[in-house]
Design a protein around this motif. Structure first.
Motif, PDB file in Angstrom:
ATOM      1  N   ASN A 254      -6.456   0.003  -4.541  1.00 45.13           N
ATOM      2  CA  ASN A 254      -5.508   1.093  -4.791  1.00 45.13           C
ATOM      3  C   ASN A 254      -6.093   2.147  -5.722  1.00 45.13           C
ATOM      4  OD1 ASN A 254      -2.593   0.638  -3.630  1.00 45.13           O
ATOM      5  ND2 ASN A 254      -3.344  -1.386  -4.195  1.00 45.13           N
TER       6      ASN A 254
ATOM      7  N   GLN B  98       0.840  -1.193   0.000  1.00 44.09           N
ATOM      8  CA  GLN B  98       0.000   0.000   0.000  1.00 44.09           C
ATOM      9  C   GLN B  98       0.877   1.246   0.000  1.00 44.09           C
ATOM     10  OE1 GLN B  98      -2.812  -0.032   3.215  1.00 44.09           O
ATOM     11  NE2 GLN B  98      -4.063  -1.646   2.298  1.00 44.09           N
TER      12      GLN B  98
ATOM     13  N   GLU C 107      -6.564   5.946  -4.823  1.00 47.15           N
ATOM     14  CA  GLU C 107      -5.819   6.903  -5.639  1.00 47.15           C
ATOM     15  C   GLU C 107      -6.752   7.914  -6.301  1.00 47.15           C
ATOM     16  OE1 GLU C 107      -2.636   8.844  -7.029  1.00 47.15           O
ATOM     17  OE2 GLU C 107      -2.549   7.077  -5.730  1.00 47.15           O
TER      18      GLU C 107
ATOM     19  N   TYR D 169       3.375   2.244  -9.087  1.00 50.72           N
ATOM     20  CA  TYR D 169       2.267   1.311  -9.303  1.00 50.72           C
ATOM     21  C   TYR D 169       2.620   0.260 -10.350  1.00 50.72           C
ATOM     22  CZ  TYR D 169      -1.189   3.833  -6.497  1.00 50.72           C
ATOM     23  OH  TYR D 169      -1.892   4.385  -5.464  1.00 50.72           O
TER      24      TYR D 169
END
Length: 752
Positions: free
Chosen positions: A421, A287, A425, A326
Motif C-alpha cells: 500500500n 486495497q 500510495e 489507512y
C-alpha cells in the motif's frame, strides 16, 4: 501580374525555339567538319599534283641546260672552294646510293643507265597524268562542295550573331525578373510572419462555441471534456502571457475565459471530492482504489495552475480521508491478524539452560504443540524465502479454517500489506499531486504517518514481552528483504520506519540471546538430575538454535550475530566439559563429549555451510576427542604392546640398547598374548563402540579409526622386533602376519 507571367511564358517559348536552332547549328557544324575533312583530302591531291608538275619540270631541265650551254659565253674555270665542296658532298652522297654502288660493281654504262631511269620516269609521269585526268570530275565536285560549305558557314555566322544579340536581351529581362521576384519574396515573408503572429493570437484567444458547450454541459468523465479542458487551460495561460500588452482581443475574451474557468473548477472540485469520498466505502481485498484518479491527473494540475486554494482543499481532503482509511484498515487488520497467533509462545522461562522436566521441558510437553519451535526453525524459514512476497493472510478465511500462524508469519503479512500500500500510495502522490523530494515525503507522512505510528506502538508492545529469539531474528531479516524490494521499486518512503523497527528488534534479539547465554553459564550439572553418555538436550537446543540463526544470517550476514553466537558457543563448550566431568571414567567422559559434538555437527551441517566458523570449531573438537577415545579403547587389550612400542622406539632413538636386552622376556609374553586374544579383542571393541554411540555412522567411523590405529601399532611392533636386540629371538616366528590382521579389520568396514 498575369500579363507579366504571359510575357515570361512567351520568352521561355522563344528560348526553346532558339535552343532548337542551336541544335540545328550543331548539326551543320558536324557537316562542316566533314567538309573540312574532304578539303584536307583535296589539299593532299593538290600536293600530289604539285609533285607531278615538279616531275615534269625535272624532265624538261636537260634541254634547258643545253640551251644554257649554248648561250653561255666562256666559262670561268677558276677554282671555287664552296662549289667544289658542294660537288664533293653531292658525289659522296650519290656514291652512297645502293643503285650507284650496284652499277659501279657490275660495270654498267652510266649513260645507258641514265637513259633507262629517264624512261621509267616518263612511264610514271604518264601514269600520274592518267590518274589525274581520271579524278578530274571528282576534284571539280569537291570544289563545288567547298563553295556550298562556305555559304552554309556564312549563314551560320549570321544566325549565331543574331542569337547572341537575343541572348543579351533575354539576360537583361531575366535579371529584371529576378529582382522583381526577390522583392515579391520579401513581401510574402513579411505577410506570412504577420499572418502567423496574428493567426496564433487569434487561435489562442478565440473561444469556440463547442468549447463553451462541452465545459458547461458535458460530464467531466467524458474524453471530450478532458480535451476541451486542456485547450481552455492553454487559452488561459496564453491570455496571462498577453495581458501586459493590454490588447483589445485579450480584453474581449477575458470575461468568457474567467466564467469558463470558474465553471470547470466547480465541476472538477465536485467530481474529485466525490471520488475521494467514495474511498470511504469498505475496501475489496484490503486495497484502496486511488489509482482510478490517475487518469484524471490533469484535473488537479488545472486546479493547481488556476485556483491554488481549491487545489489545497482537494489535497487536504484527500490526506484527511486516506489517513483515516489507512489507520482504520491497518488497525483492524492487525487486531484480526494477532488472533491467529499460536497460543503457545515462548516466555521468559523458555531458555536453553532451563531444566527439561516433565512440568517444563523442551521435548516433554505434548500439550504445547509448538514449544519445539522455540529453538528450532523448522519450516518457519520459508517466511523469508518462498512466502516472502506471497499473498497476505486473510483473517476471516484463516479463522474459518482454524489456521494458526507464528508471529513472524503474521509480521510478514502485516508489513507486506503495508509495503504494498505504501509503494502504491507514494507513487500515486508523486504522480497525481506532482510532488517530489522532501515535499513528497511530507505528503506521504501526512497520509500514512498515523498508521506507521500505530505499527510502531504495536511492535514496541510485542517486542517488550517477546522471548522468541528466532521470531525476532526472522522479523529482522524480513525487514532487510523488504528494504531491498522497496529499493527495487524506487520507493524510499519507508526507510525511516524500517530503521525504527530494526532499532527495536536488534537490542531485543541480543537481550534474549544474552538471557540464553547466562542460563547456560549458570546451569549446575548436579541439578539436572541423572545423566548418561547420550547427547544432552541443552546441547541439542544449542545445535538447533545455532544452525537456525546461521542459516538465516547467510543472506545478510551481520557481525553482531557472529559475536553473540561465538559467546553462546563458548558457554556451550564449557557446559559440555562440566557435564563430562560428572562421569567417573575418562572413557565415559569421551563418549559423552563425542556424542554431543557429533550431534551438534550433524544439526549444524543440515543448514549451515561446511566452512562456517561453528562447524569448523566443533569438527576440530570432535577429531581431537575421537583420537583420544581410540587410545582409550585400545589400552585394555593392547595397552602393553602400545607402551612397549613407544618405550622401545624412544630407547632406539637414544641408542640405549642395554635396556632393550632386559625386555626380551616381555617380548615373548606380548607376542603370545596378542596371538591368543587379538580376534576376541577386536570383536569386543566393535561391540563396545556400537553400544556407546547413538550415531551408527559415527560409531563405525570410530571402529575403523581404532582398528587402523591398531594396525599401525602392530606394524611398529614388528619393526621394533626386527632390530638387533630382538632380531635373533625365536619368538619372532610366532608373530601374526599383518595381512591376517588387515583381513579381519575389513570385516568391520561399513557398507554405506
Amino acid at each position: 501580374m498575369s500579363s507579366e507571367m504571359f510575357l515570361i511564358e512567351a520568352q521561355v517559348s522563344e528560348m526553346f525555339l532558339i535552343e532548337a536552332q542551336v541544335s540545328e547549328m550543331f548539326l551543320i557544324e558536324a557537316q562542316v567538319s566533314e567538309m573540312f575533312l574532304i578539303e584536307a583530302q583535296v589539299s593532299e591531291m593538290f600536293l600530289i599534283e604539285a609533285q607531278v608538275s615538279e616531275m615534269f619540270l625535272i624532265e624538261a631541265q636537260p634541254g634547258e641546260n643545253e640551251m644554257v650551254d649554248d648561250t653561255l659565253g666562256p666559262l670561268d674555270l677558276s677554282p671555287n672552294d664552296s662549289i667544289l665542296d658542294e660537288v664533293d658532298v653531292h658525289i659522296q652522297a650519290n656514291l652512297g646510293d645502293s643503285l650507284v654502288q650496284e652499277a659501279l660493281k657490275t660495270g654498267v654504262d652510266l649513260r645507258q643507265y641514265s637513259k633507262q631511269v629517264e624512261a621509267e620516269l616518263q612511264q610514271i609521269e604518264h601514269a600520274s597524268i592518267r590518274d589525274y585526268i581520271k579524278e578530274s570530275q571528282n576534284i571539280a565536285s569537291l570544289h563545288h562542295q567547298i563553295g556550298a560549305c562556305d555559304t552554309i558557314l556564312q549563314r551560320m555566322e549570321e544566325m549565331l550573331t543574331t542569337f547572341q544579340s537575343d541572348l543579351q536581351s533575354i539576360s537583361a529581362e531575366i535579371q529584371s525578373l529576378q529582382e522583381e521576384s526577390l522583392a515579391m519574396n520579401v513581401k510574402l515573408r513579411n505577410r506570412q510572419a504577420v499572418r502567423g503572429e496574428l493567426s496564433q493570437l487569434v487561435d489562442e484567444l478565440a473561444v469556440p462555441e463547442h468549447m463553451v458547450t462541452v465545459i458547461l454541459d458535458v460530464p467531466v468523465t467524458a474524453q471530450t471534456f478532458m480535451e476541451q479542458l486542456q485547450e481552455l487551460n492553454n487559452k488561459i495561460n496564453f491570455a496571462k502571457e498577453q495581458a501586459f500588452r493590454d490588447t483589445l482581443a485579450c480584453r474581449d475574451v477575458q470575461d468568457v475565459l474567467l466564467k469558463l474557468k470558474l465553471k470547470a473548477i466547480s465541476k472538477i472540485r465536485e467530481f474529485v471530492l466525490q471520488k475521494i469520498y467514495s474511498f470511504r466505502k469498505p475496501m475489496t481485498n484490503y486495497q484502496v482504489a486511488q489509482n482510478t484518479l490517475l487518469k484524471f491527473r490533469f484535473f488537479f494540475e488545472f486546479l493547481l495552475t488556476n485556483e491554488r486554494q481549491v487545489a489545497k482543499e482537494v489535497r487536504d481532503e484527500y490526506v484527511e480521508t486516506m489517513s483515516k482509511i489507512y489507520c482504520s484498515y491497518f488497525k483492524s487488520y492487525t487486531s484480526r491478524l494477532m488472533k491467529l497467533q499460536f497460543e503457545d509462545v515462548a516466555n521468559k522461562d523458555d531458555l536453553m539452560g532451563v531444566e527439561d522436566t516433565a512440568k517444563k521441558g523442551f521435548f516433554s510437553m505434548p500439550s504445547l504443540k509448538n514449544r519445539d519451535t522455540i529453538f528450532t526453525v523448522g519450516n518457519r524459514g520459508a517466511v523469508i524465502s518462498a512466502d516472502l512476497e506471497g499473498p497476505i493472510i486473510v483473517p476471516h478465511a484463516a479463522q474459518k479454517n482454524d489456521i494458526k500462524h507464528s508471529f513472524e508469519s503474521l509480521f510478514r503479512s502485516q508489513h507486506y500489506a503495508l509495503l504494498d500500500n505504501c509503494c502504491r500510495e507514494f507513487l500515486f502522490l508523486c504522480d497525481f499531486f506532482m510532488v517530489s523530494g522532501n515535499p513528497a515525503f511530507d505528503l506521504f507522512n501526512s497520509v500514512l504517518g498515523r498508521s506507521l505510528n500505530m505499527f510502531l506502538k504495536h511492535m514496541e508492545a510485542y517486542v517488550a514481552a517477546c522471548y522468541d529469539s528466532i521470531a525476532i531474528f526472522l522479523c529482522i531479516h524480513i525487514i532487510l528483504r523488504f528494504q531491498t524490494i522497496m529499493t527495487r521499486r524506487s520507493v524510499p518512503a519507508l526507510d525511516r520506519y524500517w530503521d525504527h523497527l530494526l532499532q527495536l528488534l536488534w537490542p531485543r534479539f541480543a537481550y534474549i540471546l544474552q538471557l540464553n547465554i547466562e542460563s547456560i553459564h549458570t546451569t549446575e550439572p548436579q541439578k539436572l538430575g541423572s545423566i548418561d553418555t547420550h547427547p544432552h538436550y541443552i546441547t541439542r537446543r544449542y545445535a538447533e538454535f545455532s544452525s537456525a540463526i546461521v542459516s538465516i544470517n547467510q543472506t545478510f550476514p551481520k557481525d553482531r550475530v557472529h559475536n553473540l553466537l561465538g559467546q553462546l558457543q563458548v558457554e556451550v563448550e564449557n557446559f559440555i566439559l562440566l557435564m563430562a566431568a560428572e562421569f567417573s571414567s575418562r572413557k565415559e567422559q569421551l563418549v559423552f563429549l563425542i556424542n554431543n559434538y557429533d550431534m551438534m555437527l550433524i544439526v549444524l551441517m543440515e543448514r549451515a555451510a561446511e566452512d562456517s566458523k561453528e562447524v569448523e570449531g566443533f569438527q576440530q573438537l570432535l577429531n581431537a576427542r575421537t583420537q583420544e577415545f581410540v587410545e582409550e579403547l585400545l589400552a585394555p587389550p593392547f595397552g602393553g604392546m602400545v607402551a612397549f612400542v613407544k618405550d622401545t622406539e624412544s630407547h632406539l632413538e637414544k641408542g640405549q640398547l642395554d635396556k632393550l636386552r632386559q625386555s626380551e622376556s616381555q617380548v615373548v609374553a606380548l607376542v603370545r598374548g596378542f596371538a591368543a586374544t587379538w580376534k576376541q579383542a577386536i570383536e569386543a571393541i566393535s561391540e563396545d563402540v556400537m553400544r556407546s554411540f547413538t550415531n551408527f555412522k559415527n560409531g563405525t567411523g570410530i571402529i575403523q579409526a581404532a582398528l587402523t590405529q591398531l594396525i599401525q601399532y602392530y606394524h611398529r611392533f614388528q619393526k621394533v622386533l626386527a632390530q638387533p636386540p630382538f632380531k635373533a629371538l625365536p619368538i619372532r616366528g610366532e608373530l601374526i602376519n599383518i595381512h591376517h590382521l588387515m583381513v579381519e579389520v575389513k570385516k568391520h568396514r561399513p557398507n554405506f
